[in-house]
Design a protein around this motif. Structure first.
Motif, PDB file in Angstrom:
ATOM      1  N   GLU A  62      -1.780 -14.569  14.623  1.00 35.77           N
ATOM      2  CA  GLU A  62      -2.354 -15.160  15.833  1.00 35.77           C
ATOM      3  C   GLU A  62      -1.932 -14.376  17.066  1.00 35.77           C
ATOM      4  O   GLU A  62      -2.710 -14.188  18.008  1.00 35.77           O
ATOM      5  N   LEU A  63      -0.691 -13.883  17.060  1.00 34.46           N
ATOM      6  CA  LEU A  63      -0.204 -13.090  18.178  1.00 34.46           C
ATOM      7  C   LEU A  63      -0.993 -11.792  18.325  1.00 34.46           C
ATOM      8  O   LEU A  63      -1.331 -11.374  19.430  1.00 34.46           O
ATOM      9  N   PHE A  64      -1.315 -11.139  17.197  1.00 33.17           N
ATOM     10  CA  PHE A  64      -2.140  -9.931  17.253  1.00 33.17           C
ATOM     11  C   PHE A  64      -3.545 -10.260  17.764  1.00 33.17           C
ATOM     12  O   PHE A  64      -4.129  -9.492  18.533  1.00 33.17           O
ATOM     13  N   GLU A  65      -4.087 -11.397  17.356  1.00 32.25           N
ATOM     14  CA  GLU A  65      -5.436 -11.793  17.795  1.00 32.25           C
ATOM     15  C   GLU A  65      -5.492 -12.002  19.299  1.00 32.25           C
ATOM     16  O   GLU A  65      -6.500 -11.676  19.944  1.00 32.25           O
ATOM     17  N   THR A  66      -4.411 -12.546  19.856  1.00 26.98           N
ATOM     18  CA  THR A  66      -4.409 -12.817  21.301  1.00 26.98           C
ATOM     19  C   THR A  66      -4.029 -11.585  22.117  1.00 26.98           C
ATOM     20  O   THR A  66      -4.297 -11.534  23.311  1.00 26.98           O
ATOM     21  N   THR A  67      -3.407 -10.588  21.481  1.00 25.90           N
ATOM     22  CA  THR A  67      -2.957  -9.399  22.203  1.00 25.90           C
ATOM     23  C   THR A  67      -4.006  -8.296  22.224  1.00 25.90           C
ATOM     24  O   THR A  67      -4.179  -7.610  23.232  1.00 25.90           O
TER      25      THR A  67
END
Length: 571
Positions: free
Chosen positions: A437-442
């Motif tokens: 999820e962190l990669f998706e938001t970054t």
């Protein structure tokens, strides 16, 4: 001579009719009508033309009348048509220039001011025609003509000015489309002032000064446009980051940080304007990260900072004395949010925690309300809230039924114990899902592909393309890796990270393996230069192995030349 000829035709026609020798009563009238049409008599002598055509039409409809009666009506028609020819010849010769202008503008779609001038010019043009028909003095006719021409000349001047302004207006519009006011606010203001001064010269009627100032404004806008285009092209991701921060209400909840980040945009424009492109590109990268931080700050202040005031209000009402476990649980959630903000800056998780805090705050308010209404002790308050949501009456009814309060007390104690057990992990965690999820938001969707491989998470970089020698990182590649660095530093719930390099099969195995190794070294060295711990990185060169596309096409080979990051998690 023309007038004598017309009189002669009329005399011959009369003679023929009187003596019954006419073969065509309408020949002369028809010839006069043709002459009227060729002279545009409908415009230049409208009354005579109208009466003449009406009389001729009437004569041709008199089938059962004598020749003498028909002759009389035809003669009247010829008189009017003859007058129309005569007046049209005079008006067309003296009003020809005005007529040409009138005829030109009447078929055009004119702007507001030009339309007003046209209507005024048309009014005086028709007055000149009318005075010509009435045989008024030529001086009066020419006065109306000259007034009409002055109005039509104003339209011509507006048209010429618009031609001069058109390139300037196009430059101004294109510069604004390329965000010139963001990148070069001061320079844009100077250009706008020059633009306004050009219009002022136009209003004052100083055409030479108008042309000079138009050229000056064009020169300024050309310089602004060149710099703004370059800055706009290089700053697409920057504006995307700013839009994200704006959606998080950064102007309200992170006002100072928002203003600072926006000041950086004008700095970028100035650098491109002065030709220092490399420094400008680096500041673009810095500002993208800055806007991401602004967004995270805004989210934190919006969803967590505002809740702290609510907690303070509950503390003032001595909630801790009535339900200490609830207060401790709320503080634990806030501590977790603070940790996320200071380390991971994990905005979505902060919002989730905010919702939990809101629920707990609502529960605290309800505890205080029930405690106040029932004037009871801690255990009764908890029992009443947890087990009797319908209020005091339900609680009293239960007591009247000799309900065993020791059982209820045990249930409350069990809940307190459960809360204690939740202290080390309020929310059930899935580190791999959190990292995905962190990669998706970054990252943008077109920058990476996220692949769940069970015990590991694979990140395939779709836009990380190095130059031919594989040793130079472009600014856009640094931006992609800077995002990865940020995630690695702030998210430590994985065992180790494997950086993998791949090549296509064009040119031989050994050469491609060497190129992939250069690419791998470049990426790993960049990560290490950003203080990433070398012990958590495992670099692997796969060369031409594991292609993800056909090596038979140019696009397929481009896909196969890639870098991937694989996160391994503790079992």
């Amino acid at each position: 001579m023309k007038t004598l000829k017309l009189f002669f035709l009329l005399a011959v026609a009369s003679f023929q009719i009187v003596f019954g020798q006419a073969t065509n009563l309408f020949k002369t009238a028809d010839e006069l009508l043709v002459k009227c049409n060729s002279l545009n008599a409908e415009l230049f002598s409208p009354s005579n033309y109208y009466l003449g055509t009406q009389k001729l039409q009437l004569a041709k409809s008199m089938k059962n009348r004598s020749k003498e009666e028909i002759f009389q009506v035809v003669q009247e028609a010829e008189t009017y048509l003859f007058a129309a020819v005569e007046k049209s010849q005079f008006n067309s010769e003296n009003l020809f220039d005005v007529f040409v202008l009138w005829d030109k503008y009447r078929v055009q779609t004119l702007e507001k001011n030009s339309k007003i001038y046209f209507l005024q010019g048309e009014k005086h043009f028709k007055k000149a025609i009318e005075k010509g028909e009435k045989n008024l003095p030529q001086k009066e006719i020419f006065e109306e003509r000259d007034v009409a021409k002055s109005y039509f000349d104003k339209i011509e001047m507006i048209s010429e000015n618009e031609k001069l302004l058109s390139p300037l207006l196009n430059l101004k519009r294109e510069a604004e489309e390329n965000n010139c006011k963001d990148f070069l606010p001061e320079e844009t203001k100077i250009a706008e002032n020059k633009f306004e001064l050009a219009f002022l010269s136009l209003k004052e009627g100083n055409r030479d000064e108008f042309i000079r100032k138009v050229i000056a404004a064009e020169t300024e806008y050309e310089k602004i446009l060149t710099a703004s285009k370059l800055a706009n092209e290089e700053s697409k991701q920057l504006f995307a980051a700013r839009e994200i921060a704006e959606k998080a209400d950064a102007q309200v909840f992170a006002r100072d940080e928002w203003q600072k980040a926006n000041m950086g945009i004008s700095q970028i424009g100035k650098l491109f304007y002065s030709g220092d492109n490399e420094t400008a590109r680096q500041i673009v990268i810095d500002n993208i990260n800055l806007f991401y931080e602004v967004e995270e700050t805004a989210i934190y202040e919006k969803y967590i900072g505002s809740k702290k005031q609510d907690i303070s209000n509950l503390t003032d009402q001595k909630l801790a004395e009535k339900d200490p476990i609830l207060v401790k649980r709320i503080n634990l959630i806030l501590e977790k949010a603070d940790k996320l903000f200071l380390n991971n800056k994990y905005s979505k998780k902060i919002i989730e925690l905010s919702k939990i805090v809101e629920t707990e705050i609502s529960r605290g308010r309800e505890i205080l309300r029930i405690y106040k209404e029932n004037n009871t002790n801690l255990i009764d308050s908890l029992i009443l809230y947890e087990l009797y949501p319908f209020g005091k009456s339900d609680y009293i009814n239960t007591k009247e039924q000799n309900f065993d309060e020791t059982i209820v007390e045990k249930q409350v104690n069990d809940k307190i114990e459960q809360t204690k057990n939740e202290q080390n992990g309020i929310i059930p965690r899935n580190p791999k899902a959190e990292l995905a999820e962190l990669f998706e938001t970054t990252y943008q969707p077109n920058e990476i592909e996220i692949i769940d491989e069970g015990t590991q998470l694979r990140i395939r970089f779709l836009t990380l393309k190095l130059r031919a020698d594989e040793t130079v990182l472009l600014p856009k590649n640094k931006l992609i890796l800077d995002k990865l660095v940020k995630i690695i530093i702030n998210y430590d719930d994985f065992d180790f990270l494997q950086i993998e390099a791949y090549a296509d099969n064009k040119g031989g195995e050994e050469m491609n393996f060497a190129l992939a190794q250069q690419k791998l070294n470049t990426v790993v060295n960049y990560l290490l230069s950003k203080k990433i711990d070398q012990s958590i990185i495992n670099p692997v060169n796969f060369g031409t192995k594991n292609p993800i596309a056909s090596n038979e096409t140019l696009q397929g080979r481009a896909f196969n030349r890639r870098i991937e990051a694989v996160f391994y998690f503790k079992k």
